[in-house]
Design an enzyme around this catalytic site. Structure first.
Site, PDB file in Angstrom:
ATOM      1  N   LYS A 173       0.852  -1.190   0.000  1.00 25.96           N
ATOM      2  CA  LYS A 173       0.000   0.000   0.000  1.00 25.96           C
ATOM      3  C   LYS A 173       0.883   1.233   0.000  1.00 25.96           C
ATOM      4  CE  LYS A 173      -2.147   2.889   2.904  1.00 25.96           C
ATOM      5  NZ  LYS A 173      -2.161   3.958   1.944  1.00 25.96           N
ATOM      6  N   GLU A 249       8.926   0.583  11.531  1.00 27.83           N
ATOM      7  CA  GLU A 249       9.835   1.738  11.563  1.00 27.83           C
ATOM      8  C   GLU A 249       8.966   2.952  11.833  1.00 27.83           C
ATOM      9  OE1 GLU A 249      12.858   1.076  11.588  1.00 27.83           O
ATOM     10  OE2 GLU A 249      12.875  -0.916  10.719  1.00 27.83           O
ATOM     11  N   GLU A 382       6.629  15.294  17.219  1.00 24.22           N
ATOM     12  CA  GLU A 382       7.413  15.221  15.982  1.00 24.22           C
ATOM     13  C   GLU A 382       6.876  16.257  14.990  1.00 24.22           C
ATOM     14  OE1 GLU A 382       6.835  11.604  13.678  1.00 24.22           O
ATOM     15  OE2 GLU A 382       8.895  11.704  12.966  1.00 24.22           O
TER      16      GLU A 382
HETATM   17  P1  NAD Z   1       1.309   7.598   8.721  1.00 30.16           P
HETATM   18  O1  NAD Z   1       1.455   6.741   9.912  1.00 30.16           O
HETATM   19  O2  NAD Z   1       0.248   8.615   8.702  1.00 30.16           O
HETATM   20  O3  NAD Z   1       1.042   6.684   7.431  1.00 30.16           O
HETATM   21  C1  NAD Z   1       1.927   5.658   7.023  1.00 30.16           C
HETATM   22  C2  NAD Z   1       1.171   4.670   6.155  1.00 30.16           C
HETATM   23  O4  NAD Z   1       0.185   4.024   6.953  1.00 30.16           O
HETATM   24  C3  NAD Z   1       0.419   5.328   4.992  1.00 30.16           C
HETATM   25  O5  NAD Z   1       0.477   4.482   3.863  1.00 30.16           O
HETATM   26  C4  NAD Z   1      -1.007   5.400   5.537  1.00 30.16           C
HETATM   27  O6  NAD Z   1      -1.984   5.456   4.517  1.00 30.16           O
HETATM   28  C5  NAD Z   1      -1.092   4.105   6.333  1.00 30.16           C
HETATM   29  N1  NAD Z   1      -2.113   4.086   7.393  1.00 30.16           N
HETATM   30  C6  NAD Z   1      -2.701   5.154   7.997  1.00 30.16           C
HETATM   31  N2  NAD Z   1      -3.616   4.718   8.908  1.00 30.16           N
HETATM   32  C7  NAD Z   1      -3.589   3.361   8.886  1.00 30.16           C
HETATM   33  C8  NAD Z   1      -4.282   2.340   9.611  1.00 30.16           C
HETATM   34  N3  NAD Z   1      -5.178   2.626  10.542  1.00 30.16           N
HETATM   35  N4  NAD Z   1      -3.981   1.046   9.343  1.00 30.16           N
HETATM   36  C9  NAD Z   1      -3.042   0.734   8.419  1.00 30.16           C
HETATM   37  N5  NAD Z   1      -2.371   1.653   7.685  1.00 30.16           N
HETATM   38  C10 NAD Z   1      -2.628   2.958   7.923  1.00 30.16           C
HETATM   39  O7  NAD Z   1       2.747   8.220   8.461  1.00 30.16           O
HETATM   40  P2  NAD Z   1       3.132   9.316   7.379  1.00 30.16           P
HETATM   41  O8  NAD Z   1       2.560  10.620   7.834  1.00 30.16           O
HETATM   42  O9  NAD Z   1       2.821   8.803   6.013  1.00 30.16           O
HETATM   43  O10 NAD Z   1       4.736   9.340   7.501  1.00 30.16           O
HETATM   44  C11 NAD Z   1       5.439  10.128   8.406  1.00 30.16           C
HETATM   45  C12 NAD Z   1       5.810   9.318   9.632  1.00 30.16           C
HETATM   46  O11 NAD Z   1       6.616   8.211   9.246  1.00 30.16           O
HETATM   47  C13 NAD Z   1       6.640  10.099  10.629  1.00 30.16           C
HETATM   48  O12 NAD Z   1       6.185   9.796  11.928  1.00 30.16           O
HETATM   49  C14 NAD Z   1       8.052   9.547  10.434  1.00 30.16           C
HETATM   50  O13 NAD Z   1       8.893   9.661  11.550  1.00 30.16           O
HETATM   51  C15 NAD Z   1       7.754   8.132  10.107  1.00 30.16           C
HETATM   52  N6  NAD Z   1       8.884   7.526   9.406  1.00 30.16           N
HETATM   53  C16 NAD Z   1       9.693   6.671  10.106  1.00 30.16           C
HETATM   54  C17 NAD Z   1      10.802   6.091   9.481  1.00 30.16           C
HETATM   55  C18 NAD Z   1      11.719   5.152  10.233  1.00 30.16           C
HETATM   56  O14 NAD Z   1      12.595   4.564   9.618  1.00 30.16           O
HETATM   57  N7  NAD Z   1      11.563   4.978  11.537  1.00 30.16           N
HETATM   58  C19 NAD Z   1      11.072   6.390   8.142  1.00 30.16           C
HETATM   59  C20 NAD Z   1      10.224   7.284   7.464  1.00 30.16           C
HETATM   60  C21 NAD Z   1       9.120   7.827   8.110  1.00 30.16           C
END
Ligand code: NAD
Length: 480
Positions: A173, A249, A382
């Site tokens: 996804k 992650e 964050e």
């Molecule tokens: P997010 O958690 O909003 O979304 C991530 C993914 O999860 C998207 O594809 C989203 O559509 C999906 N998602 C959302 N709700 C869901 C649910 N209830 N069930 C299953 N999937 C769901 O994150 P974002 O805003 O896209 O990305 C930014 C975040 O990612 C920041 O917190 C950043 O620190 C983190 N991040 C961490 C790393 C790492 O290596 N630790 C790397 C990159 C980004």
């Protein structure tokens, strides 16, 4: 406007009922395409296609699988300008950088292909038993890959390459707001010879529907997730229903400790770049700075110079260094942190002015906040944007406590004129990675597994590959 299709079971399909959503460019809010908005029934079709393909893909030799990964790398390189242009348009990354990121994604597939050939099982000696006993390394099965929007091209590559290399099949996804990039990957995958139909399925739609359907589907054996800690926790809870393996992650609020005597020329090269590159939308980014009072004023002045030097604008312009943040929602969130910080007593030390051009898109201007305190909202949460939150500390402060006092534990940055003092901190920093006087050097090292609410498991390198495997104990008596 183009109406895109998803890629399930080797076919291009609409979402059930023809539901779509509109992809918006953060550059000028233009409507880019209609993207399928999948339902749990679509996820089910994708999972079943992946399950069918698993029995073919798993039985290919490692050489054959690695060869397919190299073909994916070649296909990405061949279309790199097209992918980079889309990343500029849909995500806001400056084109030149997006091109580098795309080449990095290709390299990820190629390096993973080679690394996968080094993975071995373990034999356990059982002396005098006429038995051989070994641990057989196997793919986990059907894996659900859920990807965030920051640097979507590379985020897709770092999950898809190791999952496939180890013989798994996938339902991926892409981030909802960067779904077109996910579907561009599907186009690439669809041209590559040797991958069974259904080995990679790319399903677009909202996280709460598509992501949740992946995390709860009984035939999904593992979830590889990168995203916020909040979403990660809800996925872990959803995946617990069928006890799936999960590699997570997650988010961070990484401390940056700047000690007396730090080489500010070097620090600016690294921190100045990291703070504003990709609009600060990096998981390993710079959450909160603790700058010693001896060096504070000079440090802030230098960082403001770097902020002022940013060329903020259309990602397709040659000299742009910072495009827009990726969505209107994220723009409001980041700018909200600035407003809140000022209400809580911070000083707006520097902020670039917006022009009428910036107002057309989702731009957040480079910003330096000083007089911040450890208990301010922006220092606790964050921000994920081009906003530096600077806290002055002195010898009376317990810097270890300040750095660790967070629900997150992804990484920490230390800049110091006395490396021995910097190294003394390493043991006490409760984080997954520490960078002393340098930035993340990831060659052949795994990333991830922040501690606390920043994650579980490793990504990248050999450890990241092994996350996509299980080990089966086998005992064979070969003679009575
Ligand atoms: P997010 O958690 O909003 O979304 C991530 C993914 O999860 C998207 O594809 C989203 O559509 C999906 N998602 C959302 N709700 C869901 C649910 N209830 N069930 C299953 N999937 C769901 O994150 P974002 O805003 O896209 O990305 C930014 C975040 O990612 C920041 O917190 C950043 O620190 C983190 N991040 C961490 C790393 C790492 O290596 N630790 C790397 C990159 C980004």
């Amino acid at each position: 406007m183009d109406r895109l299709k998803m890629y399930i079971g080797g076919r291009w399909v609409d979402a059930e009922g023809g539901k779509t959503f509109t992809a918006i460019s953060p550059v000028d809010r233009s409507e880019l395409a209609l993207v399928p908005s999948a339902s749990p029934a679509d996820v089910d079709k994708a999972v079943r296609a992946a399950e069918k393909a698993f029995h073919i893909w798993f039985h290919k030799s490692q050489d054959e699988r690695s060869e397919v990964l190299c073909r994916i790398a070649d296909a990405i390189r061949a279309r790199a300008p097209e992918i980079a242009k889309l990343e500029a348009l849909e995500h806001g990354t400056p084109y030149k950088e997006a091109l580098g990121v795309t080449m990095g994604a290709a390299a990820k597939f190629e390096n993973t292909a080679w690394l996968a050939k080094t993975v071995m099982g373990d034999q356990l000696p059982v002396p005098g038993s006429n038995t051989i006993s070994y641990l057989q390394r196997e793919p986990v099965g059907v894996v659900g890959l859920i990807v965030p929007w920051n640097l979507p091209t590379i985020m897709i590559a770092v999950k898809l390459a190791p999952a496939l290399a180890m013989g798994n099949t996938c339902v991926l996804k892409p981030p909802t707001i960067n779904s077109m990039i996910g579907l561009k990957f599907a186009e690439i995958i669809s041209t590559v010879e040797g991958l069974p139909e259904g080995a990679v399925n790319i399903v677009t739609g909202s996280g709460s529907v598509v992501g949740n359907a992946i995390a709860t589907h009984p035939l999904v054996d593992m979830v590889g997730f990168t995203g916020s800690s909040e979403t990660g926790k809800s996925i872990l809870a959803a995946a617990a229903g069928t006890v799936k393996k999960c590699v997570m992650e997650l988010g961070g609020n990484n401390p940056v400790i700047v000690m007396p005597g730090a080489d500010l020329d070097e620090a600016m090269k690294v921190l100045g770049h990291r703070q504003f590159n990709n609009c600060g939308q990096h998981c390993s980014g710079l959450g909160r700075y603790y700058v010693h009072e001896d060096i504070h004023d000079e440090f802030v002045k230098r960082l403001a110079e770097v902020a002022a030097a940013q060329v903020v604008g259309d990602p397709m312009n040659e000299d742009t260094t910072m495009g827009p943040v990726t969505s209107g929602e994220h723009q409001r969130k980041v700018e909200g942190y600035v407003t809140k910080s000022l209400e809580e007593g911070a000083t707006l030390y520097y902020q670039q002015k917006k022009t009428a051009e910036h107002e057309k898109g989702f731009y957040v201007m480079p910003t330096i906040l000083t007089d911040c305190r450890h208990d301010m909202t922006a220092a606790r949460e964050e921000i994920f944007g081009p906003v530096a939150v600077i806290i002055k500390y002195n010898d009376g402060d317990d810097i270890r406590f300040l750095a660790n006092d967070s629900p997150y534990g992804l990484c920490a940055h230390v800049w110091t004129g006395d490396v021995a003092k910097g190294m003394e901190l390493i043991d006490d920093l409760h984080v997954g990675a520490v960078f002393v006087n340098c930035q993340m050097l990831q060659e052949n090292q795994p990333w991830g597994s922040g501690v606390k609410e920043s994650g579980l498991g490793k990504e990248g390198a050999i450890m990241g590959l092994l996350e996509f495997t299980d080990q089966k104990l086998v005992c064979v008596k070969y003679r009575k």
